[in-house]
Each structure stands twice: as C-alpha cells, then as structure tokens.
Design an enzyme around this catalytic site. Structure first.
Site, PDB file in Angstrom:
ATOM      1  N   TRP A  11       0.815  -1.226   0.000  1.00  0.00           N
ATOM      2  CA  TRP A  11       0.000   0.000   0.000  1.00  0.00           C
ATOM      3  C   TRP A  11       0.842   1.267   0.000  1.00  0.00           C
ATOM      4  O   TRP A  11       0.351   2.350  -0.240  1.00  0.00           O
ATOM      5  CB  TRP A  11      -0.931   0.002   1.211  1.00  0.00           C
ATOM      6  CG  TRP A  11      -2.112  -0.923   1.100  1.00  0.00           C
ATOM      7  CD1 TRP A  11      -2.313  -1.910   0.167  1.00  0.00           C
ATOM      8  CD2 TRP A  11      -3.256  -0.950   1.959  1.00  0.00           C
ATOM      9  NE1 TRP A  11      -3.506  -2.538   0.405  1.00  0.00           N
ATOM     10  CE2 TRP A  11      -4.114  -1.962   1.498  1.00  0.00           C
ATOM     11  CE3 TRP A  11      -3.638  -0.212   3.085  1.00  0.00           C
ATOM     12  CZ2 TRP A  11      -5.337  -2.259   2.111  1.00  0.00           C
ATOM     13  CZ3 TRP A  11      -4.845  -0.504   3.701  1.00  0.00           C
ATOM     14  CH2 TRP A  11      -5.686  -1.519   3.215  1.00  0.00           C
ATOM     15  N   HIS A  95      12.615  -2.225   0.363  1.00  0.00           N
ATOM     16  CA  HIS A  95      11.960  -1.709  -0.844  1.00  0.00           C
ATOM     17  C   HIS A  95      12.830  -0.588  -1.427  1.00  0.00           C
ATOM     18  O   HIS A  95      13.460   0.166  -0.681  1.00  0.00           O
ATOM     19  CB  HIS A  95      10.563  -1.184  -0.504  1.00  0.00           C
ATOM     20  CG  HIS A  95       9.764  -0.860  -1.712  1.00  0.00           C
ATOM     21  ND1 HIS A  95       9.927   0.313  -2.405  1.00  0.00           N
ATOM     22  CD2 HIS A  95       8.829  -1.570  -2.388  1.00  0.00           C
ATOM     23  CE1 HIS A  95       9.115   0.323  -3.456  1.00  0.00           C
ATOM     24  NE2 HIS A  95       8.439  -0.822  -3.465  1.00  0.00           N
ATOM     25  N   SER A 213       4.510  -2.179 -11.579  1.00  0.00           N
ATOM     26  CA  SER A 213       3.376  -1.938 -12.478  1.00  0.00           C
ATOM     27  C   SER A 213       2.614  -3.204 -12.871  1.00  0.00           C
ATOM     28  O   SER A 213       2.088  -3.293 -13.975  1.00  0.00           O
ATOM     29  CB  SER A 213       3.827  -1.173 -13.725  1.00  0.00           C
ATOM     30  OG  SER A 213       4.359   0.087 -13.369  1.00  0.00           O
ATOM     31  N   GLY A 234       1.856  -2.616  -6.170  1.00  0.00           N
ATOM     32  CA  GLY A 234       1.662  -1.318  -5.532  1.00  0.00           C
ATOM     33  C   GLY A 234       0.317  -0.720  -5.905  1.00  0.00           C
ATOM     34  O   GLY A 234      -0.724  -1.080  -5.342  1.00  0.00           O
ATOM     35  N   GLY A 235       0.339   0.159  -6.887  1.00  0.00           N
ATOM     36  CA  GLY A 235      -0.853   0.918  -7.286  1.00  0.00           C
ATOM     37  C   GLY A 235      -2.123   0.090  -7.428  1.00  0.00           C
ATOM     38  O   GLY A 235      -3.182   0.462  -6.897  1.00  0.00           O
TER      39      GLY A 235
HETATM   40  P1  PGA Z   1       3.671  -0.507  -8.523  1.00  0.00           P
HETATM   41  O1  PGA Z   1       4.571  -0.694  -7.207  1.00  0.00           O
HETATM   42  O2  PGA Z   1       2.890  -1.787  -8.698  1.00  0.00           O
HETATM   43  O3  PGA Z   1       2.795   0.673  -8.221  1.00  0.00           O
HETATM   44  O4  PGA Z   1       4.607  -0.270  -9.652  1.00  0.00           O
HETATM   45  C1  PGA Z   1       5.195  -1.903  -6.916  1.00  0.00           C
HETATM   46  C2  PGA Z   1       6.017  -1.777  -5.669  1.00  0.00           C
HETATM   47  O5  PGA Z   1       6.694  -0.756  -5.492  1.00  0.00           O
HETATM   48  O6  PGA Z   1       6.025  -2.698  -4.828  1.00  0.00           O
END
Ligand code: PGA
Length: 249
Positions: A11, A95, A213, A234-235
């Site tokens: 998140w 991260h 992504s 992430g997103g």
């Molecule tokens: P993202 O982030 O899916 O928004 O690219 C992935 C992450 O940083 O774990």
C-alpha cells in the site's frame, strides 16, 4: 513440490485507517482464493484495523518495514514483537523507495532479515536495478550483490521460507511493466544465486515475486513463468483490480 503463489499488495503511504477498513471490506470477497497466499502489506497505523476487518478471510497482513532491534530508544521505529503481537506474518524489507529516500542499505536489510526470522516473520526482501544499471548491463551483478548481502548468515532452513521480490526500479509506479522475458530472466538468475549460496533444495523452495506496475492484464503471463511465484503489487493493490490479479488464472 510446486511452490505456492504469493500475491502481496504494497500500500505504501496510502490509506488512512478508516479508508483502509473500507478498502478491505470491498476487497475481501474479491481476493478470496485458497490456492494463493494473499498478503496486504499496509502502513503501521493501519495494521490493527486491517487485521480486525480481515478476520475470517484469507487475507494475511504484513508490515512495510520493521526495525532490527528488540526495543528501546529508537524513536519512530516499530519492533518485530509489536508486529507479531497483533498477528503480522510478513514484512517488506529493503523496498527501493526505502533504499532511495530513507538510507536503507543491504547491510541494514540483512540485520532486519535476521531479526524477522528470529521472530517468525516472513520477510519479503526487495531487490532491483535502476534503468542506468540495466543499460550498463550490470543488472544481474547488482541484484546478486543485494541478495548475497541480504541473506548473510541466514540459514538454508530460513531461506526456504523467505520471499524475494524482484522489482526493477524503472518499472515501479511508471506503468512500464518489465517484459515477461525480462522478469523471468532475472527471477531465474536470483534462484540460481540462491542455489549457489545454499543448494538446489533451497533454491527450489524459495518464492520469488515480480513487482513493478503489475496489473490485471500483465499478471497472468508473468505469474505463469517458471521462476515467478506471484507478485508484489503497488498501485493496483488499492483498487478492485487487485481481486483480478489474485485470481489471475
Ligand atoms: P507498482 O509498485 O505496482 O505501483 O509499480 C510496486 C512496488 O513498489 O512494490
């Protein structure tokens, strides 16, 4: 034995506690899937309300960071015992955003890895190259270094339970997913590195995610690769789309 897939949401610094509760209520039915480990890695303040609202579901809760000391004068940090006390099972470590903005190094990641294992928390250790490093052709050298330092003094038995997330920095939050071939190639290289540090059995057991992504469109092909055991998302983990990613098949 086939490795069990693990799809984790990261998140980042999103969702107030009340927003978090609403999001989990919405996602709970959408992420139901007993064939996959589903983990929500959430901001520290959201951990308790998310655990409460996720009760009775298949959602497991993770933290996004953790300190490597037991307790004491470390203002602003969160300890492993604080996490396990409320039922946290996973922690994201190293991260790229923490490495870039908060001076996290592979050495501090290693200390946190050892502490997480000591407390029975499964680390999701992130690694990944910048665009510059990819263009220089040093992707694998860089990632092998991150993995070797991150796993220093980690036993084979511990390593077997760990999760590594391969996240090319240029693909994070950019909408630019690595190609399936690029992702598979590096994840295979990471598995090879684990085989060199430990042995084939450890390499066969450790789970390696792809992150950067990931979305509902790219997940099925990525997660079908021989060395990709799921994703760190992430997103798209903040949207209903996360349900489709978890149920990628
Ligand atoms: P993202 O982030 O899916 O928004 O690219 C992935 C992450 O940083 O774990």
């Amino acid at each position: 034995m086939a490795r069990r897939k693990i799809v984790a949401g990261n998140w980042k610094m999103n969702m107030t506690p009340s927003e978090a509760v609403k999001l989990v209520e919405t996602l709970k039915p959408l992420v139901a899937n007993d064939d996959v480990d589903v983990v929500f890695c959430v901001p520290a303040i959201d951990i308790i309300p998310v655990i409460e609202v996720a009760k009775g579901s298949n959602i497991q809760v993770g933290a996004e960071n953790m300190y490597f000391e037991e307790k004491g004068a470390y203002t602003g940090e969160i300890s492993p015992a604080m996490l396990t006390d409320v039922g946290v099972k996973y922690v994201v470590l190293g991260h790229s955003e923490r490495r870039e903005y908060f001076a996290e190094t592979s050495e501090t990641v290693n200390k946190k890895m050892l502490k997480a294992f000591e407390h029975g928390i499964t680390p999701i250790m992130c690694c990944g190259e910048s665009l510059e490093q990819r263009e220089q052709g040093i992707t694998m050298d860089w990632i092998r270094q991150q993995v070797k330092v991150g796993f220093l003094n980690v036993t084979a038995e511990q390593a077997k339970t760990a999760v590594i997330a391969y996240e090319p920095i240029w693909a994070i939050g950019t909408g630019k997913t690595a190609t399936t071939e690029q992702a598979q190639e590096v994840c295979a290289g990471i598995r090879q590195c684990i085989a060199e540090i430990y042995d084939d059995a450890t390499a066969a057991a450790i789970r390696i995610q792809y992150g950067g992504s990931v979305n509902a469109k790219t997940a099925p092909e990525l997660f079908a690769q021989a060395d990709i055991d799921g994703g760190l998302v992430g997103g798209a983990s903040l949207k209903e789309e996360f349900g489709q990613i978890v149920n990628y098949k």
